[in-house]
Design an enzyme around this catalytic site. Structure first.
Site, PDB file in Angstrom:
ATOM      1  N   SER A   1       4.675  -0.983   3.973  1.00  0.00           N
ATOM      2  CA  SER A   1       5.031  -0.540   2.621  1.00  0.00           C
ATOM      3  C   SER A   1       6.236  -1.284   2.036  1.00  0.00           C
ATOM      4  O   SER A   1       7.070  -0.699   1.343  1.00  0.00           O
ATOM      5  CB  SER A   1       5.254   0.972   2.592  1.00  0.00           C
ATOM      6  OG  SER A   1       4.043   1.645   2.906  1.00  0.00           O
TER       7      SER A   1
ATOM      8  N   ASN B   1      -0.238 -10.369   3.870  1.00  0.00           N
ATOM      9  CA  ASN B   1      -1.469 -10.105   4.626  1.00  0.00           C
ATOM     10  C   ASN B   1      -2.467  -9.516   3.635  1.00  0.00           C
ATOM     11  O   ASN B   1      -2.359  -8.360   3.258  1.00  0.00           O
ATOM     12  CB  ASN B   1      -1.165  -9.124   5.768  1.00  0.00           C
ATOM     13  CG  ASN B   1      -2.428  -8.632   6.461  1.00  0.00           C
ATOM     14  OD1 ASN B   1      -3.506  -9.218   6.295  1.00  0.00           O
ATOM     15  ND2 ASN B   1      -2.297  -7.559   7.235  1.00  0.00           N
TER      16      ASN B   1
ATOM     17  N   LYS C   1      -5.538  -8.844   4.074  1.00  0.00           N
ATOM     18  CA  LYS C   1      -6.588  -8.016   4.692  1.00  0.00           C
ATOM     19  C   LYS C   1      -7.958  -8.455   4.156  1.00  0.00           C
ATOM     20  O   LYS C   1      -8.145  -9.636   3.875  1.00  0.00           O
ATOM     21  CB  LYS C   1      -6.286  -6.538   4.460  1.00  0.00           C
ATOM     22  CG  LYS C   1      -4.841  -6.211   4.863  1.00  0.00           C
ATOM     23  CD  LYS C   1      -4.502  -4.757   4.926  1.00  0.00           C
ATOM     24  CE  LYS C   1      -3.048  -4.603   5.349  1.00  0.00           C
ATOM     25  NZ  LYS C   1      -2.633  -3.232   5.598  1.00  0.00           N
TER      26      LYS C   1
ATOM     27  N   GLU D   1      -4.280  -2.544  12.323  1.00  0.00           N
ATOM     28  CA  GLU D   1      -5.691  -2.227  12.021  1.00  0.00           C
ATOM     29  C   GLU D   1      -6.613  -2.797  13.098  1.00  0.00           C
ATOM     30  O   GLU D   1      -7.642  -2.204  13.415  1.00  0.00           O
ATOM     31  CB  GLU D   1      -6.055  -2.750  10.624  1.00  0.00           C
ATOM     32  CG  GLU D   1      -5.496  -1.830   9.543  1.00  0.00           C
ATOM     33  CD  GLU D   1      -5.018  -2.539   8.294  1.00  0.00           C
ATOM     34  OE1 GLU D   1      -5.494  -3.636   7.975  1.00  0.00           O
ATOM     35  OE2 GLU D   1      -4.102  -1.979   7.629  1.00  0.00           O
TER      36      GLU D   1
ATOM     37  N   HIS E   1      -2.564  -6.933  14.830  1.00  0.00           N
ATOM     38  CA  HIS E   1      -2.234  -6.088  13.681  1.00  0.00           C
ATOM     39  C   HIS E   1      -2.682  -4.656  13.970  1.00  0.00           C
ATOM     40  O   HIS E   1      -3.687  -4.427  14.660  1.00  0.00           O
ATOM     41  CB  HIS E   1      -2.932  -6.617  12.421  1.00  0.00           C
ATOM     42  CG  HIS E   1      -2.518  -5.857  11.198  1.00  0.00           C
ATOM     43  ND1 HIS E   1      -3.124  -4.682  10.823  1.00  0.00           N
ATOM     44  CD2 HIS E   1      -1.528  -6.078  10.303  1.00  0.00           C
ATOM     45  CE1 HIS E   1      -2.526  -4.227   9.735  1.00  0.00           C
ATOM     46  NE2 HIS E   1      -1.560  -5.056   9.404  1.00  0.00           N
TER      47      HIS E   1
ATOM     48  N   GLU F   1       5.817  -3.485  12.769  1.00  0.00           N
ATOM     49  CA  GLU F   1       5.159  -2.707  11.718  1.00  0.00           C
ATOM     50  C   GLU F   1       4.891  -1.296  12.231  1.00  0.00           C
ATOM     51  O   GLU F   1       3.887  -1.064  12.925  1.00  0.00           O
ATOM     52  CB  GLU F   1       3.823  -3.356  11.340  1.00  0.00           C
ATOM     53  CG  GLU F   1       3.984  -4.751  10.773  1.00  0.00           C
ATOM     54  CD  GLU F   1       2.814  -5.126   9.871  1.00  0.00           C
ATOM     55  OE1 GLU F   1       3.074  -5.434   8.701  1.00  0.00           O
ATOM     56  OE2 GLU F   1       1.661  -5.071  10.315  1.00  0.00           O
TER      57      GLU F   1
ATOM     58  N   GLY G   1       0.619   0.967   4.620  1.00  0.00           N
ATOM     59  CA  GLY G   1      -0.284   1.434   3.569  1.00  0.00           C
ATOM     60  C   GLY G   1      -0.054   2.876   3.154  1.00  0.00           C
ATOM     61  O   GLY G   1      -0.884   3.474   2.472  1.00  0.00           O
TER      62      GLY G   1
END
Ligand code: PGA
Length: 252
Positions: free
Chosen positions: A202, A8, A10, A94, A92, A162, A168
């Site tokens: 991660s 991904n 981003k 985010e 996702h 996730e 991250g």
């Protein structure tokens, strides 16, 4: 079933950087052992398609549920498919936590992906405070039940577990944490529980093998570590070994 290694990107890499990346991404992987998917910016789909030197599949990172309309800035599933995507990330973390996407919207987007012939990769995962409060199973069941009705008509899909606290941050769930959560998701999926479930948060070249060898882990969704073609080549090769071996995760 091959392991899935998905990147991904981003909001990174326009067309020129995408071409440069694929000039350096050349894992010697067997497509029967590992399937490689890149979620790139929509504007870089064409560059990815024309510059990849090994078999890869492409996806977009977000879609709108309407096929077209007065929705400035949005991309429909149909447009993504026409531009070369076969997959779409939906929900996702985010999107959920930065852009306020709700469970109901995730359900509509999954339906739109199926309608357009895209494979949705639906992301679920708990916040740290939810995990600490013992609410992991409740949160995952709620997130799954919101999109499950959109899949009842059939269509291929995947889920990515996730945990929000691992995205991250450098904090990774242990292989055991991943297996446990994947078991909960699989159960919540009911008769659709044979779908591939990926772990994300991660993932790096140093932990990819252990995660992909854990029971019930069918692959990985990689953010930061997918941006470096040499590092992501190592993760792809970890998938190749895990998918080619007889032990390890259930294929479902
Ligand atoms: P990360 O991101 O690998 O950088 O933690 C994962 C993701 O957001 O899909």
């Amino acid at each position: 079933m091959p392991k899935v290694v998905a990147g991904n990107w981003k909001m990174h890499y326009g067309p020129a950087e995408t071409a440069n990346y694929f000039a350096r991404f050349r894992p010697d992987a067997n497509p029967e052992s590992v399937s490689l998917i890149f979620f790139v910016a929509g504007l870089s789909l064409h560059a990815a398609k024309t510059s990849a030197r090994v078999p890869v599949e492409l996806g977009v990172q977000s879609i709108h549920w309407e096929p077209s309309g007065a929705l400035t800035g949005e991309t429909s599933a149909e447009m993504a498919a026409e531009a070369g995507a076969s997959f779409a990330l939906v929900g996702h973390s985010e999107r959920r936590h930065v852009f306020g996407e709700t469970d109901a919207e995730v359900g509509r987007k999954v339906a739109a992906a199926v309608r357009a012939g895209l494979v949705p990769v639906v992301c679920v995962g708990e916040l740290l405070e939810e995990r600490r409060a013992g609410r992991l199973a409740e949160v995952l069941r709620r997130q799954v039940s919101a999109f499950l009705p959109s899949l009842q008509g059939g269509g291929r899909f995947m889920v990515a577990y996730e945990p929000v606290w691992a995205i991250g941050t450098g904090e990774t769930a242990t292989p055991q944490d991943a297996s446990d959560a994947h078991g909960i998701v699989r159960e919540a999926l009911g008769e659709l529980g044979r779908a591939p479930i990926l772990y994300g948060g991660s993932v790096k070249s140093g932990n990819a093998t252990a995660l992909m060898s854990a029971p019930d882990v069918d692959g990985v969704l990689v953010g930061g570590a997918s941006l470096d073609p040499e590092v992501f080549t190592k993760i792809a090769m970890a998938g190749d070994s895990a998918g080619g071996s007889t032990g390890g995760g259930s294929a479902g």
